[in-house]
Design an enzyme around this catalytic site. Structure first.
Site, PDB file in Angstrom:
ATOM      1  N   GLU A 169       0.825  -1.208   0.000  1.00 42.01           N
ATOM      2  CA  GLU A 169       0.000   0.000   0.000  1.00 42.01           C
ATOM      3  C   GLU A 169       0.860   1.259   0.000  1.00 42.01           C
ATOM      4  OE1 GLU A 169      -3.066   0.076  -0.524  1.00 42.01           O
ATOM      5  OE2 GLU A 169      -3.926  -1.837   0.107  1.00 42.01           O
ATOM      6  N   ARG A 173       0.723   3.808  -3.236  1.00 38.62           N
ATOM      7  CA  ARG A 173       0.099   5.108  -2.957  1.00 38.62           C
ATOM      8  C   ARG A 173       1.126   6.213  -2.754  1.00 38.62           C
ATOM      9  NH1 ARG A 173      -5.574   4.017   0.204  1.00 38.62           N
ATOM     10  NH2 ARG A 173      -5.652   1.756  -0.058  1.00 38.62           N
ATOM     11  N   ASP A 302      -5.312  -9.887  -7.903  1.00 37.99           N
ATOM     12  CA  ASP A 302      -5.673  -9.097  -9.078  1.00 37.99           C
ATOM     13  C   ASP A 302      -4.507  -8.406  -9.764  1.00 37.99           C
ATOM     14  OD1 ASP A 302      -5.425  -7.576  -6.781  1.00 37.99           O
ATOM     15  OD2 ASP A 302      -7.125  -6.266  -7.207  1.00 37.99           O
ATOM     16  N   GLU A 437     -12.203   0.824 -10.219  1.00 42.04           N
ATOM     17  CA  GLU A 437     -11.858  -0.128 -11.283  1.00 42.04           C
ATOM     18  C   GLU A 437     -12.728  -0.004 -12.534  1.00 42.04           C
ATOM     19  OE1 GLU A 437      -9.911  -1.167  -7.703  1.00 42.04           O
ATOM     20  OE2 GLU A 437     -12.085  -1.030  -8.035  1.00 42.04           O
ATOM     21  N   THR A 526      -1.063   0.593 -10.194  1.00 46.91           N
ATOM     22  CA  THR A 526      -2.378   0.114  -9.782  1.00 46.91           C
ATOM     23  C   THR A 526      -3.097   1.091  -8.859  1.00 46.91           C
ATOM     24  OG1 THR A 526      -3.536  -1.926  -9.110  1.00 46.91           O
ATOM     25  CG2 THR A 526      -1.688  -1.178  -7.719  1.00 46.91           C
TER      26      THR A 526
END
Length: 539
Positions: A169, A173, A302, A437, A526
């Site tokens: 994360e 980010r 994913d 998404e 992502t």
């Protein structure tokens, strides 16, 4: 010619009794025009809409007007107030400003806004929302907001603190956000912060297997797995590569790319895959897959598939093992996970658990249409695009079949034609977290097809966000129940990805500038942070 003197002006005025009136009228017209131009495009559209209504009702009040002229009037008004006349870009900017207002007023410098209670939530204490939003503000041209945020990064952001952060994360980010801000602005501040953070994340890779731990203390320089297991999730360890590779390229420090590439090489040759599909967990001691036999494109797996393709694109399409793994995985998806619903023949991607199919699809899987389309754009088989089109329709239906027009976190699909509806939502899955998404994939699909229906679908989603998740005092909130438009159940949390991803992708979807973050020049991580595609090596 010199401007007239004060004496000349008095003479001109005295010789022309109408000049004073003329100049005043001209000044008033210019002043009105300036005020009109100061209005946003949305405000101007609303004013024109009201004027159109006044005009049509005025015309209809005169029975002498012929039916033909009435028809022309209706046509003119329809064209004037058509949704395409609304400045959708400005509506997205307004949504961002509203979200930012809530964050600035009640959560400044903290990780997340709690818009209902007008407070904040802390995850790592790194200003997640602020850093996630930097490139969005830059792209939207919100210069004042960007300057405030940059000032905070310069004066307040410190990684020298005793705090455990999640490697994945924090990479996608914070590191991704700093790297993209650097590339868009050229400001060395963001590069220096990125290098500082990158060095503090490196202890996560000090494991027996070279598969990184999930958590790292960026102040102490220590790392560890979760308290309950020695496993890391596959998505987490294989979705940090774009950022670490780019950090090596621009810092000229190869260790970041080396540790990230090593993970991909290990996963490439591991046993336990099924036609390119990978299990969800990997052990940091043994370096082997665990919980074998369970395959999903949802949570915990994913972005592994997404980053296979994007690393190949990032590196100039030279790393054959990445492309090989991606192509094999897509074939595995088509073979084992793709099904159609009974009622409307919607194509969806389910899950496989020990050879038993489960018609369950996370909203997270809606990244897949965009990724497939990106691959097809880069020369991969055309049937990838065919599947992308079909899955995009299904992700759209996950919104339109809900009473709020917003998708649930998880959908189950009906396989029998006799079932009443395609999408079934269990009570525990009815929440919506403002996820990006679907609008992410809409952006890719519009860029590659120019089919305006994808823009219209995005517009519907934005309107639903504004109707059911907008908090009047500032910010947006996730909700508990997408099936209940009367009481959607605010959850009092605005995820950082709403500003970093959802609104960014909506803005790019509505922009007519195809060179704005061209997909031939940038690859998005992502968390929707654009990183440059590397120049091709000399032949």
């Amino acid at each position: 010619m010199y401007p007239p003197s004060r004496k000349d002006f008095i003479s001109l005025t005295l010789s022309d009794p109408h000049s004073h009136t003329y100049n005043n009228g001209k000044h008033r017209r210019q002043s009105c025009w300036r005020k009109w131009k100061q209005l946003s495009r949305l405000q101007r559209s609303l004013i024109l809409f009201l004027l159109a209504l006044v005009l049509i009702f005025g015309l209809l009040s005169f029975p002498s007007i012929t039916e033909q002229w009435r028809d022309y009037t209706f046509l003119w008004v329809f064209l004037l107030v058509s949704p395409r006349t609304v400045d959708r870009l400005e509506v997205v900017r307004d949504a961002f400003r509203h979200a930012w207002k809530g964050y600035k007023d009640h959560a400044w410098g903290h990780d997340e806004l709690k818009p209902i209670s007008k407070s904040f939530g802390e995850w790592f204490g790194l200003g997640l929302t602020l850093i996630d939003s930097l490139d969005t503000m830059w792209i939207m041209g919100l210069k004042e907001e960007f300057a405030e945020a940059k000032n905070w990064v310069e004066k307040e952001l410190s990684f020298n603190k005793n705090v455990d952060v999640n490697l994945f994360e924090t990479t996608i980010r914070v590191l991704g956000g700093l790297l993209s801000a650097y590339h868009l602005t050229g400001d060395q501040l963001f590069l220096e912060k990125a290098k500082d953070l990158g060095s503090r994340l490196m202890p996560a890779f000090k494991t027996p297997s070279k598969i990184p731990f999930s958590d790292v203390n960026i102040g102490k320089g220590t790392a560890h797995p979760p308290r309950w297991t020695s496993d890391s999730t596959l998505a987490e360890v294989t979705s940090i590569q774009l950022e670490f590779r780019e950090l090596s390229r621009i810092s000229h420090e190869p260790q970041y790319q080396e540790v990230a590439n090593e993970v991909m090489k290990l996963v490439h040759k591991l046993p336990g895959k099924q036609d390119g599909l990978v299990p969800m967990f990997i052990n940091t001691n043994s370096g082997q897959f665990t919980h074998k036999g369970v395959f999903t494109l949802g949570a915990r797996a994913d972005s592994y598939y997404e980053y296979l393709l994007k690393q190949w694109i990032q590196g100039g399409k030279t790393e054959d093992h990445l492309l090989e793994d991606y192509l094999q995985a897509v074939e595995g998806v088509k073979k084992h996970l793709v099904r159609q619903t009974g009622p409307s023949r919607l194509t969806f991607v389910g899950e496989l658990s020990h050879n038993r199919f489960n018609p369950k699809m996370d909203h997270l899987v809606c990244f897949l249409p965009g990724t497939l389309a990106l691959g097809a754009h880069n020369g991969l088989p055309g049937d990838h695009m065919d599947l992308a089109v079909q899955l995009m329709e299904t992700c759209h239906q996950m919104y339109t079949q809900m009473e709020t027009g917003l998708s649930p976190e998880i959908a189950h699909f009906s396989l029998q034609a006799s079932d009443g509806r395609d999408v079934v939502v269990k009570p525990a899955d009815r929440h919506n977290l403002l996820r990006p998404e679907t609008v992410e994939s809409l952006f890719y699909m519009y860029r590659f097809t120019k089919d305006t229906k994808y823009r219209d679908w995005g517009w519907e989603i934005l309107q639903s966000f504004n109707k059911y998740t907008k908090v009047s005092s500032g910010g947006y909130t996730s909700i508990n129940n997408v099936r209940d438009p009367v009481n959607p159940g605010p959850r009092d949390k605005m995820e950082s990805f709403f500003l970093g991803e959802t609104l960014k992708y909506l803005y790019l979807l509505f922009s007519d500038d195809m060179e704005l973050l061209s997909l031939d020049k940038y690859v998005f991580n992502t968390e929707a942070h654009p990183l440059p595609i590397w120049p091709s090596p000399p032949k």
